[in-house]
Motif scaffolding. Structure first.
Motif, PDB file in Angstrom:
ATOM      1  N   VAL A  57      -3.987  -2.123  -8.167  1.00  0.00           N
ATOM      2  CA  VAL A  57      -3.113  -2.612  -7.383  1.00  0.00           C
ATOM      3  C   VAL A  57      -3.594  -2.390  -6.042  1.00  0.00           C
ATOM      4  N   GLY A  58      -4.354  -1.092  -5.925  1.00  0.00           N
ATOM      5  CA  GLY A  58      -5.089  -0.999  -4.552  1.00  0.00           C
ATOM      6  C   GLY A  58      -6.074  -1.998  -4.447  1.00  0.00           C
ATOM      7  N   TYR A 116       0.828  -1.216  -0.024  1.00  0.00           N
ATOM      8  CA  TYR A 116       0.064   0.156  -0.020  1.00  0.00           C
ATOM      9  C   TYR A 116       1.040   1.233   0.152  1.00  0.00           C
ATOM     10  N   ALA A 117       1.830   1.264   0.927  1.00  0.00           N
ATOM     11  CA  ALA A 117       2.799   2.400   1.057  1.00  0.00           C
ATOM     12  C   ALA A 117       3.719   2.527  -0.079  1.00  0.00           C
ATOM     13  N   GLY A 118       4.286   1.431  -0.212  1.00  0.00           N
ATOM     14  CA  GLY A 118       5.479   1.356  -1.097  1.00  0.00           C
ATOM     15  C   GLY A 118       5.157   1.291  -2.620  1.00  0.00           C
ATOM     16  N   VAL A 119       4.231   0.833  -3.201  1.00  0.00           N
ATOM     17  CA  VAL A 119       3.727   0.447  -4.400  1.00  0.00           C
ATOM     18  C   VAL A 119       2.658   1.202  -4.802  1.00  0.00           C
ATOM     19  N   TYR A 120       1.472   1.198  -4.138  1.00  0.00           N
ATOM     20  CA  TYR A 120       0.148   1.785  -4.680  1.00  0.00           C
ATOM     21  C   TYR A 120       0.447   3.263  -4.464  1.00  0.00           C
ATOM     22  N   THR A 121       1.013   3.870  -3.269  1.00  0.00           N
ATOM     23  CA  THR A 121       0.917   5.182  -3.267  1.00  0.00           C
ATOM     24  C   THR A 121       1.557   5.977  -4.302  1.00  0.00           C
ATOM     25  N   PRO A 122       2.885   5.458  -4.582  1.00  0.00           N
ATOM     26  CA  PRO A 122       3.536   6.312  -5.644  1.00  0.00           C
ATOM     27  C   PRO A 122       3.091   6.056  -6.986  1.00  0.00           C
TER      28      PRO A 122
END
Length: 486
Positions: free
Chosen positions: A280-281, A263-269
């Motif tokens: 992805v989310g 969530y923080a390392g892949v989806y957010t960027p």
């Protein structure tokens, strides 16, 4: 270097692009003084001055300026020079050179009446900020889906978790073990979700300031510092993974840590790079029910013991006469029986994965102007018709998944096929209306709002019906047969 006072700026100064905050604005390219002797670069002496004399916030940031002609008492903007660089050449504007994008530091000051001091950071306010950082409503929904996976699993935890060995506790009864694992799963999932949401806000705080929906978050208004938010995310993440590892099992703890990273390392960027971020989310949303399932089974790999046979429909087929259609249906069902454990494991994660497309695309359709101004790469911004079509596709996919997949996998009885259709059919019809309106060139905001609000009701209703029919299947199926034999 300067120190930012702990003051809360007004929204007009914090989020308006015409405010005093530095942002790119067109300026005249400046050239060194030693090039002024060149006839190609010499400015015409009769050319009018293009320096700005306005002191308003909206005009000074994009004005032409000339440091060589500006005096300390003049109202035009001046170019700032570091004191340690006295040898910089003097610059002056030229009308013969192209433009660049730059922004001088603003010369005007913000009135003191436009700022207000933040209230003292008391314990209730700190807890409220933590609640906002963790996105409490979203975290509650994540915990609810994890508890649904725990409740729908046909087996119960059998081995005591690691905490009993670490603290040298006596062996619990099956009831005590079930309650302890359930509470540990809920607490660990909530902490992991809070950590992921806090990291998400920490990475997106500069962009959140440009959206009306997120501009009052604690990091945007400087209610908490980025270091404070990072510490909260780190502590919550380590505590959540630790609770799942010691109070449940290692598989569930690994899934919780992987979900934080995804969530923080892949989806957010990825939200600012490609429209695939929605897919992805959706994967992130499908992991919590899988965590609830592995809390009972202890393994992510399915086994035959985790998928009981359907209690009502299969028994009625076996007790019926051996006619040709029935025999063919029994043969087809027997040929697919090896895949039943896998479907039982993936049914609830697939439900959450599929549900998120109509839910999120309806929301993003309403927020298209904000997403576009913030620079997010959203399918609802680039192609609203495509986004509405994807929403319709997944809303229709919920019908066979709930009416066939859940009962055939043995998670519920076949009554769930009818009761879930009562909820899913109106939900799919709202997705159809949303797609038709957007495809026809309409704005689609009213239908998108209805679809979004319906998604908030549809998921809890379907999960509640699944757990209700799971209890009916156990009470009326297996337990009834055991009592009849006794």
């Amino acid at each position: 270097m300067f120190t930012i006072p702990r003051l809360a700026p007004p929204p007009a100064l914090l989020f308006c692009r015409s405010s005093c905050l530095p942002h790119p604005a067109p300026l005249r390219l400046l050239r060194p003084r030693h090039l002024s002797s060149s006839p190609l670069l010499r400015s015409s002496p009769s050319s009018p001055s293009r320096t700005s004399t306005s002191t308003s916030p909206s005009s000074t940031c994009g004005a032409y300026f000339s440091p060589s002609s500006a005096s300390p008492s003049s109202t035009s903007q001046t170019l700032w020079r570091p004191p340690s660089s006295p040898s910089l050449p003097s610059l002056r504007p030229s009308s013969d050179l192209p433009h660049i994008f730059a922004c001088p530091p603003p010369t005007h000051t913000v009135p003191s009446t436009s700022w207000r001091s933040l209230p003292p950071l008391t314990l209730p306010r700190l807890l409220a900020h933590y609640k906002s950082l963790s996105k409490a409503r979203l975290t509650f929904l994540v915990v609810l889906t994890a508890m649904a996976g725990y409740a729908l699993c046909p087996v119960s935890p059998s081995s005591p978790p690691l905490i009993y060995d670490l603290l040298d506790l006596p062996t619990p009864t099956p009831t005590q073990l079930g309650v302890q694992v359930l509470l540990s799963t809920a607490l660990g999932t909530a902490l992991c979700s809070a950590s992921a949401n806090a990291l998400n806000q920490l990475l997106e705080s500069p962009v959140d300031a440009q959206m009306a929906r997120t501009r009052t978050r604690p990091l945007v208004v400087r209610a908490v510092s980025p270091l404070h938010a990072a510490g909260f995310a780190l502590v919550a993440g380590l505590a959540g993974v630790g609770v799942l590892w010691a109070g449940v099992n290692g598989t569930t703890a690994a899934l919780g840590a992987a979900n934080i990273g995804l969530y923080a390392g892949v989806y957010t960027p990825l939200k600012r790079l490609h429209v695939v971020n929605t897919w992805v989310g959706s994967l992130v949303g499908g992991i919590p029910p899988l965590m609830g399932w592995t809390a009972c089974t202890g393994s992510i790999f399915p086994s035959s013991s985790t998928s009981p046979s359907p209690p009502t429909f299969s028994s009625s087929l076996s007790s019926s006469s051996s006619s040709c259609p029935t025999t063919a249906l029994q043969s087809f069902s027997a040929s697919l029986s090896p895949y039943r454990p896998t479907l039982a494991l993936l049914s609830l994660p697939l439900l959450l994965y599929t549900w998120q497309f109509p839910h999120f695309f309806a929301l993003s359709h309403l927020l298209r102007p904000q997403y576009a101004s913030a620079g997010y790469s959203m399918l609802s911004v680039s192609s609203p018709v495509h986004a509405a079509r994807v929403s319709l596709r997944h809303a229709l996919a919920l019908l066979p998944l709930c009416s066939i997949g859940f009962p055939w996998a043995g998670l519920t009885d076949w009554g769930f096929a009818v009761s879930s259709a009562v909820v899913n059919v109106p939900f799919a019809w709202m997705a159809v209306r949303f797609w038709r309106e957007v495809k026809g060139g309409g704005v689609g905001e009213q239908s998108a709002r209805r679809l979004f609000h319906a998604s908030l009701l549809q998921l809890p209703l379907v999960l509640g019906l699944a757990m209700w029919h799971k209890r009916k299947a156990v009470d009326g199926g297996v337990d009834a047969e055991v009592r009849a034999e006794a």
